[in-house]
Design an enzyme around this catalytic site. Structure first.
Site, PDB file in Angstrom:
ATOM      1  N   LYS A  73       3.052  17.363 -11.638  1.00  0.00           N
ATOM      2  CA  LYS A  73       3.881  17.230 -12.850  1.00  0.00           C
ATOM      3  C   LYS A  73       4.737  18.099 -13.530  1.00  0.00           C
ATOM      4  O   LYS A  73       5.839  18.031 -13.952  1.00  0.00           O
ATOM      5  CB  LYS A  73       2.820  16.556 -14.201  1.00  0.00           C
ATOM      6  CG  LYS A  73       2.088  15.239 -13.686  1.00  0.00           C
ATOM      7  CD  LYS A  73       3.365  14.061 -13.469  1.00  0.00           C
ATOM      8  CE  LYS A  73       2.743  12.720 -13.516  1.00  0.00           C
ATOM      9  NZ  LYS A  73       3.804  11.732 -13.150  1.00  0.00           N
ATOM     10  N   TYR A  84      -2.470  16.886  -9.813  1.00  0.00           N
ATOM     11  CA  TYR A  84      -1.884  16.012 -10.592  1.00  0.00           C
ATOM     12  C   TYR A  84      -0.871  16.769 -11.499  1.00  0.00           C
ATOM     13  O   TYR A  84       0.288  16.525 -11.482  1.00  0.00           O
ATOM     14  CB  TYR A  84      -2.704  15.003 -11.383  1.00  0.00           C
ATOM     15  CG  TYR A  84      -1.983  14.061 -12.272  1.00  0.00           C
ATOM     16  CD1 TYR A  84      -1.275  13.188 -11.841  1.00  0.00           C
ATOM     17  CD2 TYR A  84      -2.110  14.061 -13.671  1.00  0.00           C
ATOM     18  CE1 TYR A  84      -0.900  11.951 -12.602  1.00  0.00           C
ATOM     19  CE2 TYR A  84      -1.754  12.979 -14.624  1.00  0.00           C
ATOM     20  CZ  TYR A  84      -0.809  12.137 -14.039  1.00  0.00           C
ATOM     21  OH  TYR A  84      -0.573  11.433 -14.865  1.00  0.00           O
ATOM     22  N   GLY A  97       3.171  -1.350 -10.934  1.00  0.00           N
ATOM     23  CA  GLY A  97       1.917  -0.106 -11.208  1.00  0.00           C
ATOM     24  C   GLY A  97       1.635  -0.475 -12.756  1.00  0.00           C
ATOM     25  O   GLY A  97       2.163  -1.212 -13.418  1.00  0.00           O
ATOM     26  N   ILE A 156       6.544  -1.077  -3.326  1.00  0.00           N
ATOM     27  CA  ILE A 156       5.948  -0.862  -1.885  1.00  0.00           C
ATOM     28  C   ILE A 156       5.202  -1.739  -1.119  1.00  0.00           C
ATOM     29  O   ILE A 156       4.723  -2.719  -1.997  1.00  0.00           O
ATOM     30  CB  ILE A 156       5.308   0.631  -1.911  1.00  0.00           C
ATOM     31  CG1 ILE A 156       3.879   0.441  -2.918  1.00  0.00           C
ATOM     32  CG2 ILE A 156       6.163   1.701  -2.303  1.00  0.00           C
ATOM     33  CD1 ILE A 156       3.139   1.639  -2.382  1.00  0.00           C
ATOM     34  N   ARG A 157       5.417  -1.907   0.095  1.00  0.00           N
ATOM     35  CA  ARG A 157       4.497  -2.764   0.968  1.00  0.00           C
ATOM     36  C   ARG A 157       2.880  -3.040   0.322  1.00  0.00           C
ATOM     37  O   ARG A 157       2.216  -1.879   0.214  1.00  0.00           O
ATOM     38  CB  ARG A 157       4.627  -2.290   2.425  1.00  0.00           C
ATOM     39  CG  ARG A 157       4.706  -3.654   3.331  1.00  0.00           C
ATOM     40  CD  ARG A 157       5.064  -3.073   4.617  1.00  0.00           C
ATOM     41  NE  ARG A 157       6.199  -2.395   4.784  1.00  0.00           N
ATOM     42  CZ  ARG A 157       7.379  -2.778   5.186  1.00  0.00           C
ATOM     43  NH1 ARG A 157       7.722  -4.394   5.046  1.00  0.00           N
ATOM     44  NH2 ARG A 157       8.489  -2.181   5.149  1.00  0.00           N
TER      45      ARG A 157
HETATM   46  N1  SER Z   1      -3.706   8.457 -17.464  1.00  0.00           N
HETATM   47  C1  SER Z   1      -3.649   9.874 -16.890  1.00  0.00           C
HETATM   48  C2  SER Z   1      -4.815  10.036 -15.884  1.00  0.00           C
HETATM   49  O1  SER Z   1      -5.831   9.888 -16.414  1.00  0.00           O
HETATM   50  C3  SER Z   1      -3.048  10.890 -17.347  1.00  0.00           C
HETATM   51  O2  SER Z   1      -1.453  11.040 -17.601  1.00  0.00           O
HETATM   52  O3  SER Z   1      -4.796  10.466 -14.727  1.00  0.00           O
END
Ligand code: SER
Length: 313
Positions: free
Chosen positions: A146, A142, A11, A35-36
């Site tokens: 977190k 998200y 990534g 990952i695949r």
């Molecule tokens: N860079 C990330 C995003 O924009 C923030 O942690 O989702």
């Protein structure tokens, strides 16, 4: 010498971090987990690698045992915009996956690094110089995953003594690996446009301030925190870290200093704007500076100069 497993090594941050860790701790001590469909390529493929999906607890445990890993960099995550489209998957990777990592770490005595984000804050958080310890009521999946990850990591440290550590990353800017699905991605895309001599179409409004960091500083944050003396750490999950805060006009003007002909227009993306508006304008990262010596090297002008030089030579 550490024996490291990087989960999500192909990534945005993973590939550059894996290569750096291999330089620091010897190539054979750093396993590139993938990952695949996202297999390591190029230089990343020249070293140990393992198929490891964070949502498959058994596969994960086997890889950790096979390579006798003592440190796990858990970089598996969906960024904010994609997570809004796939909330269940974001939770599954970010929370269920993390739980598997923490369990395997507990059983095998591994230290764990899992990045958190500025996304762990929300609209009720103080927006300017956001303190280390403050209100965290994010309004994105998200951010919710977190915050949960921060709490779970602290819980495994307090209850089971697992050496969990983390930073809240701002937008990460790299000229090497593209991001994908983040709210802060514009600050990467704009450099590629400028380097190609194209006009940039900005998805966020002028005046939308967000914290950002150049990738070399982000990598050094990961390494320094994992090398820090644990007796100095009053916080663990997760430290505010930042290097700069700017809005689209700020980065536009910084690029124009280097490329006077560069032009930008606005076409606002409502989803990205809503997410960005819920995040802080700027973080206070003094606990990271005091507890483990965090110190970024790049500000907006020096990063801009460096990226444009590298993209155009
Ligand atoms: N860079 C990330 C995003 O924009 C923030 O942690 O989702």
């Amino acid at each position: 010498m550490k024996r490291i497993l990087v989960i999500g090594s192909t990534g945005q941050i993973g590939s550059e971090l894996t290569l750096l860790l291999r330089r620091l701790y010897d190539r054979d001590n750093v396993v590139a987990g993938y990952i695949r469909g996202a297999e390591p390529r190029g230089e990343l493929a020249e070293g140990p690698q393992a198929l490891v999906d964070v949502t498959d607890a058994e596969e994960l445990a086997q890889v950790v045992r096979t390579y006798k890993a003592d440190t796990i960099f858990n970089l598996a995550a969906l960024l904010s915009v994609v997570a809004e489209r796939k909330p269940r998957l974001a939770w599954h990777i970010g929370v269920d996956g993390l739980l598997s990592v923490l369990d395997v770490a507990r059983e095998n005595g591994c230290a764990v690094f899992t990045p958190s984000s500025i996304g762990a804050f929300g609209p009720s958080t103080p927006k300017d110089k956001t303190p280390q310890d403050t209100i965290q009521r994010p309004t994105t999946i998200y951010g919710i995953s977190k915050v949960t990850g921060e709490l779970l990591s602290d819980y495994y440290h307090l209850k089971y003594g697992v050496d969990t550590r983390s930073v809240r990353f701002p937008g990460l800017i790299s000229y090497v690996t593209p991001p994908g699905g983040g709210t802060t991605d514009y600050a990467v895309d704009i450099f590629h446009c400028a380097a190609r001599g194209e006009r940039f179409c900005c998805p966020l409004k002028a005046g939308t301030y967000l914290d950002m960091m150049y990738m070399p500083d982000a990598l050094s944050a990961c390494v320094s925190l994992m090398e820090a003396d644990p007796s100095k750490l009053r916080h663990r999950n997760s430290f505010n870290v930042t290097a700069m805060s700017f809005d689209p006009e700020g980065i536009y003007q910084a690029i124009r200093q280097e490329r006077p002909g560069f032009e930008m227009e606005y076409k606002i993306d409502e989803v990205k704007q809503r997410i960005a508006d819920s995040w802080p304008n700027s973080l206070d990262d003094s606990p990271a500076r005091e507890e483990w010596g965090w110190q970024p090297r790049f500000d907006l002008p020096s990063m801009t100069k460096d990226i444009l030089e590298r993209l155009t030579t």
